[in-house]
Design a protein around this motif. Structure first.
Motif, PDB file in Angstrom:
ATOM      1  N   MET A 120       0.847  -1.188   0.000  1.00 31.65           N
ATOM      2  CA  MET A 120       0.000   0.000   0.000  1.00 31.65           C
ATOM      3  C   MET A 120       0.884   1.241   0.000  1.00 31.65           C
ATOM      4  SD  MET A 120      -3.000  -1.062   2.698  1.00 31.65           S
ATOM      5  CE  MET A 120      -1.818  -1.533   3.966  1.00 31.65           C
ATOM      6  N   CYS A 121       0.355   2.336  -0.538  1.00 29.48           N
ATOM      7  CA  CYS A 121       1.128   3.568  -0.647  1.00 29.48           C
ATOM      8  C   CYS A 121       0.395   4.714   0.050  1.00 29.48           C
ATOM      9  CB  CYS A 121       1.357   3.921  -2.119  1.00 29.48           C
ATOM     10  SG  CYS A 121       2.326   5.433  -2.335  1.00 29.48           S
ATOM     11  N   SER A 122       0.954   5.184   1.150  1.00 25.36           N
ATOM     12  CA  SER A 122       0.304   6.279   1.881  1.00 25.36           C
ATOM     13  C   SER A 122       0.354   7.587   1.097  1.00 25.36           C
ATOM     14  CB  SER A 122       0.945   6.457   3.264  1.00 25.36           C
ATOM     15  OG  SER A 122       2.343   6.611   3.159  1.00 25.36           O
ATOM     16  N   LEU A 123       1.320   7.736   0.203  1.00 27.91           N
ATOM     17  CA  LEU A 123       1.358   8.934  -0.632  1.00 27.91           C
ATOM     18  C   LEU A 123       0.175   8.965  -1.593  1.00 27.91           C
ATOM     19  CD1 LEU A 123       2.700  11.456  -1.865  1.00 27.91           C
ATOM     20  CD2 LEU A 123       4.073   9.916  -3.281  1.00 27.91           C
ATOM     21  N   LEU A 124      -0.039   7.880  -2.316  1.00 30.36           N
ATOM     22  CA  LEU A 124      -1.162   7.840  -3.263  1.00 30.36           C
ATOM     23  C   LEU A 124      -2.497   7.982  -2.546  1.00 30.36           C
ATOM     24  CD1 LEU A 124      -0.065   4.966  -5.694  1.00 30.36           C
ATOM     25  CD2 LEU A 124       0.068   7.439  -6.062  1.00 30.36           C
ATOM     26  N   ILE A 125      -2.632   7.306  -1.413  1.00 28.98           N
ATOM     27  CA  ILE A 125      -3.903   7.362  -0.694  1.00 28.98           C
ATOM     28  C   ILE A 125      -4.130   8.751  -0.113  1.00 28.98           C
ATOM     29  CG2 ILE A 125      -5.184   6.417   1.284  1.00 28.98           C
ATOM     30  CD1 ILE A 125      -3.780   3.719   0.626  1.00 28.98           C
ATOM     31  N   SER A 126      -3.065   9.409   0.354  1.00 28.93           N
ATOM     32  CA  SER A 126      -3.226  10.766   0.888  1.00 28.93           C
ATOM     33  C   SER A 126      -3.710  11.720  -0.200  1.00 28.93           C
ATOM     34  CB  SER A 126      -1.904  11.274   1.485  1.00 28.93           C
ATOM     35  OG  SER A 126      -0.941  11.567   0.483  1.00 28.93           O
ATOM     36  N   ARG A 127      -3.280  11.508  -1.423  1.00 28.70           N
ATOM     37  CA  ARG A 127      -3.746  12.357  -2.523  1.00 28.70           C
ATOM     38  C   ARG A 127      -5.235  12.170  -2.783  1.00 28.70           C
ATOM     39  NH1 ARG A 127       1.322  11.160  -6.641  1.00 28.70           N
ATOM     40  NH2 ARG A 127       2.768  12.722  -5.771  1.00 28.70           N
ATOM     41  N   ARG A 128      -5.746  10.983  -2.497  1.00 32.84           N
ATOM     42  CA  ARG A 128      -7.171  10.710  -2.697  1.00 32.84           C
ATOM     43  C   ARG A 128      -8.026  11.277  -1.564  1.00 32.84           C
ATOM     44  NH1 ARG A 128      -3.618   8.804  -6.296  1.00 32.84           N
ATOM     45  NH2 ARG A 128      -4.655   7.768  -8.051  1.00 32.84           N
ATOM     46  N   ILE A 129      -7.551  11.163  -0.327  1.00 30.70           N
ATOM     47  CA  ILE A 129      -8.416  11.578   0.784  1.00 30.70           C
ATOM     48  C   ILE A 129      -8.131  12.998   1.272  1.00 30.70           C
ATOM     49  CG2 ILE A 129      -8.769   9.192   1.490  1.00 30.70           C
ATOM     50  CD1 ILE A 129      -6.899   9.638   3.829  1.00 30.70           C
ATOM     51  N   TYR A 130      -6.984  13.580   0.848  1.00 33.16           N
ATOM     52  CA  TYR A 130      -6.674  14.977   1.189  1.00 33.16           C
ATOM     53  C   TYR A 130      -6.368  15.753  -0.098  1.00 33.16           C
ATOM     54  CZ  TYR A 130      -5.744  12.705   5.713  1.00 33.16           C
ATOM     55  OH  TYR A 130      -5.829  11.954   6.859  1.00 33.16           O
ATOM     56  N   PRO A 131      -7.321  15.837  -1.015  1.00 30.96           N
ATOM     57  CA  PRO A 131      -7.042  16.456  -2.320  1.00 30.96           C
ATOM     58  C   PRO A 131      -6.764  17.948  -2.243  1.00 30.96           C
ATOM     59  CG  PRO A 131      -9.393  16.037  -2.082  1.00 30.96           C
ATOM     60  CD  PRO A 131      -8.715  15.369  -0.919  1.00 30.96           C
ATOM     61  N   ASP A 132      -7.175  18.602  -1.148  1.00 26.77           N
ATOM     62  CA  ASP A 132      -6.998  20.044  -1.060  1.00 26.77           C
ATOM     63  C   ASP A 132      -5.617  20.451  -0.553  1.00 26.77           C
ATOM     64  OD1 ASP A 132      -9.594  20.414  -1.956  1.00 26.77           O
ATOM     65  OD2 ASP A 132     -10.436  20.428   0.079  1.00 26.77           O
ATOM     66  N   LEU A 133      -4.832  19.524  -0.054  1.00 27.24           N
ATOM     67  CA  LEU A 133      -3.492  19.865   0.415  1.00 27.24           C
ATOM     68  C   LEU A 133      -2.585  20.149  -0.773  1.00 27.24           C
ATOM     69  CD1 LEU A 133      -2.888  17.305   3.323  1.00 27.24           C
ATOM     70  CD2 LEU A 133      -3.592  19.698   3.475  1.00 27.24           C
ATOM     71  N   THR A 134      -1.707  21.131  -0.618  1.00 28.37           N
ATOM     72  CA  THR A 134      -0.822  21.509  -1.719  1.00 28.37           C
ATOM     73  C   THR A 134       0.388  20.596  -1.846  1.00 28.37           C
ATOM     74  OG1 THR A 134       0.324  23.085  -0.275  1.00 28.37           O
ATOM     75  CG2 THR A 134      -1.518  23.924  -1.605  1.00 28.37           C
ATOM     76  N   GLN A 192      -6.173   3.508  -3.720  1.00 31.28           N
ATOM     77  CA  GLN A 192      -5.001   4.193  -4.264  1.00 31.28           C
ATOM     78  C   GLN A 192      -4.941   4.144  -5.785  1.00 31.28           C
ATOM     79  OE1 GLN A 192      -1.972   1.984  -2.106  1.00 31.28           O
ATOM     80  NE2 GLN A 192      -1.236   0.978  -3.952  1.00 31.28           N
ATOM     81  N   LYS A 193      -5.751   3.274  -6.396  1.00 32.31           N
ATOM     82  CA  LYS A 193      -5.789   3.181  -7.860  1.00 32.31           C
ATOM     83  C   LYS A 193      -6.904   4.022  -8.480  1.00 32.31           C
ATOM     84  CE  LYS A 193      -4.020  -1.564  -7.805  1.00 32.31           C
ATOM     85  NZ  LYS A 193      -4.355  -2.995  -8.067  1.00 32.31           N
ATOM     86  N   GLN A 194      -7.760   4.595  -7.646  1.00 34.80           N
ATOM     87  CA  GLN A 194      -8.908   5.328  -8.184  1.00 34.80           C
ATOM     88  C   GLN A 194      -8.506   6.660  -8.805  1.00 34.80           C
ATOM     89  OE1 GLN A 194     -12.218   4.235  -8.296  1.00 34.80           O
ATOM     90  NE2 GLN A 194     -11.148   2.353  -7.695  1.00 34.80           N
ATOM     91  N   PRO A 195      -9.063   7.002  -9.961  1.00 37.72           N
ATOM     92  CA  PRO A 195      -8.922   8.375 -10.462  1.00 37.72           C
ATOM     93  C   PRO A 195      -9.537   9.326  -9.445  1.00 37.72           C
ATOM     94  CG  PRO A 195      -9.850   6.917 -12.137  1.00 37.72           C
ATOM     95  CD  PRO A 195      -9.869   6.148 -10.855  1.00 37.72           C
ATOM     96  N   LYS A 196      -8.959  10.483  -9.295  1.00 43.36           N
ATOM     97  CA  LYS A 196      -9.419  11.408  -8.253  1.00 43.36           C
ATOM     98  C   LYS A 196     -10.906  11.743  -8.388  1.00 43.36           C
ATOM     99  CE  LYS A 196      -4.886  13.445  -7.449  1.00 43.36           C
ATOM    100  NZ  LYS A 196      -4.055  14.671  -7.450  1.00 43.36           N
ATOM    101  N   ALA A 197     -11.405  11.799  -9.605  1.00 37.78           N
ATOM    102  CA  ALA A 197     -12.806  12.155  -9.821  1.00 37.78           C
ATOM    103  C   ALA A 197     -13.755  11.081  -9.310  1.00 37.78           C
ATOM    104  CB  ALA A 197     -13.051  12.410 -11.300  1.00 37.78           C
ATOM    105  N   LYS A 198     -13.257   9.872  -9.107  1.00 36.16           N
ATOM    106  CA  LYS A 198     -14.122   8.768  -8.694  1.00 36.16           C
ATOM    107  C   LYS A 198     -13.925   8.362  -7.241  1.00 36.16           C
ATOM    108  CE  LYS A 198     -14.465   6.777 -13.339  1.00 36.16           C
ATOM    109  NZ  LYS A 198     -14.285   5.559 -14.179  1.00 36.16           N
ATOM    110  N   VAL A 199     -13.090   9.088  -6.512  1.00 31.48           N
ATOM    111  CA  VAL A 199     -12.771   8.704  -5.135  1.00 31.48           C
ATOM    112  C   VAL A 199     -13.996   8.743  -4.237  1.00 31.48           C
ATOM    113  CG1 VAL A 199     -11.525   9.421  -3.069  1.00 31.48           C
ATOM    114  CG2 VAL A 199     -10.332   9.266  -5.237  1.00 31.48           C
TER     115      VAL A 199
END
Length: 207
Positions: A120-134, A192-199
């Motif tokens: 599992m990748c915490s970087l990829l998952i963080s991008r999905r669940i915290y999309p507003d972070l820069t 972690q594989k989901q496109p951001k629009a489908k999270v």
């Protein structure tokens, strides 16, 4: 070997290396890992390792690991044999997992071993669940989520410990925001594989 399916019972790992790419000949020089069972730290693993090649000044400055330190370290093959035993029965997690996965697989291959676990990748998952972070760098996420730390980054065990702490916060946020209370490794690999629009739709379906 049956692997624990819980996303909260994993081995969180981090490598320090001589360079960025296994394909270009980079080798591991330190490994750190934290074993979580039901969210609790039950064991740790840390070791410098001597790959038989010199570390350049950039890596010394970046990690604080010198050639002098490595000269008395155990050989990579010996360390990896011990680590292969440490991860038996556990799935794996890393921040920017593609990097650590490539080094783990390469170093295990040198001792004719392979991993059974998914990564599992915490970087990829963080991008999905915290999309507003820069920024989704480990240090940035630790600061954003106000996780206590010792100010040490780019040493393997310290980074593994911070990733493990971040992972607990991420799972807690998934529980609070989406009602996902028993996340499995399979769920998180799917996330972690989901496109951001489908999270949002993906997570809603897991509630």
């Amino acid at each position: 070997m049956i692997l624990n399916p819980s996303a909260n019972s994993v081995v969180v790992l981090d490598f320090e290396t001589t360079g960025l790419s296994v394909a270009q000949g980079a080798r591991a020089i330190e490994i750190g890992a934290v074993k979580l069972v039901d969210g609790e730290v039950v064991d740790t693993f840390q070791s410098l390792m001597n790959p038989g090649v010199l570390v350049d000044s950039f890596i010394e400055d970046f990690t604080g690991i010198s050639n002098e330190m490595l000269s008395t370290a155990r050989a990579n093959e010996e360390v990896m044999a011990s680590f292969a035993q440490f991860i038996i029965g556990s799935h794996l997690l890393a921040h920017n997992a593609s990097f650590d996965r490539s080094f783990l697989d390469a170093e295990l291959a040198r001792i004719s071993r392979t991993r059974e676990a998914d990564f599992m990748c915490s970087l990829l998952i963080s991008r999905r669940i915290y999309p507003d972070l820069t920024s989704h760098k480990l240090s940035s996420l630790v600061a954003a989520k106000k996780i206590n730390h010792h100010g040490v980054f780019h040493r393997a065990l310290a980074d593994a410990e911070m990733t493990a702490a971040l992972w607990q916060v991420m799972l807690a946020d998934l529980s609070q925001q989406y009602g996902i209370n028993r996340p499995t490794v399979e769920m998180m690999l799917g996330l972690q594989k989901q496109p951001k629009a489908k999270v949002s739709r993906f997570l809603a379906a897991l509630e």
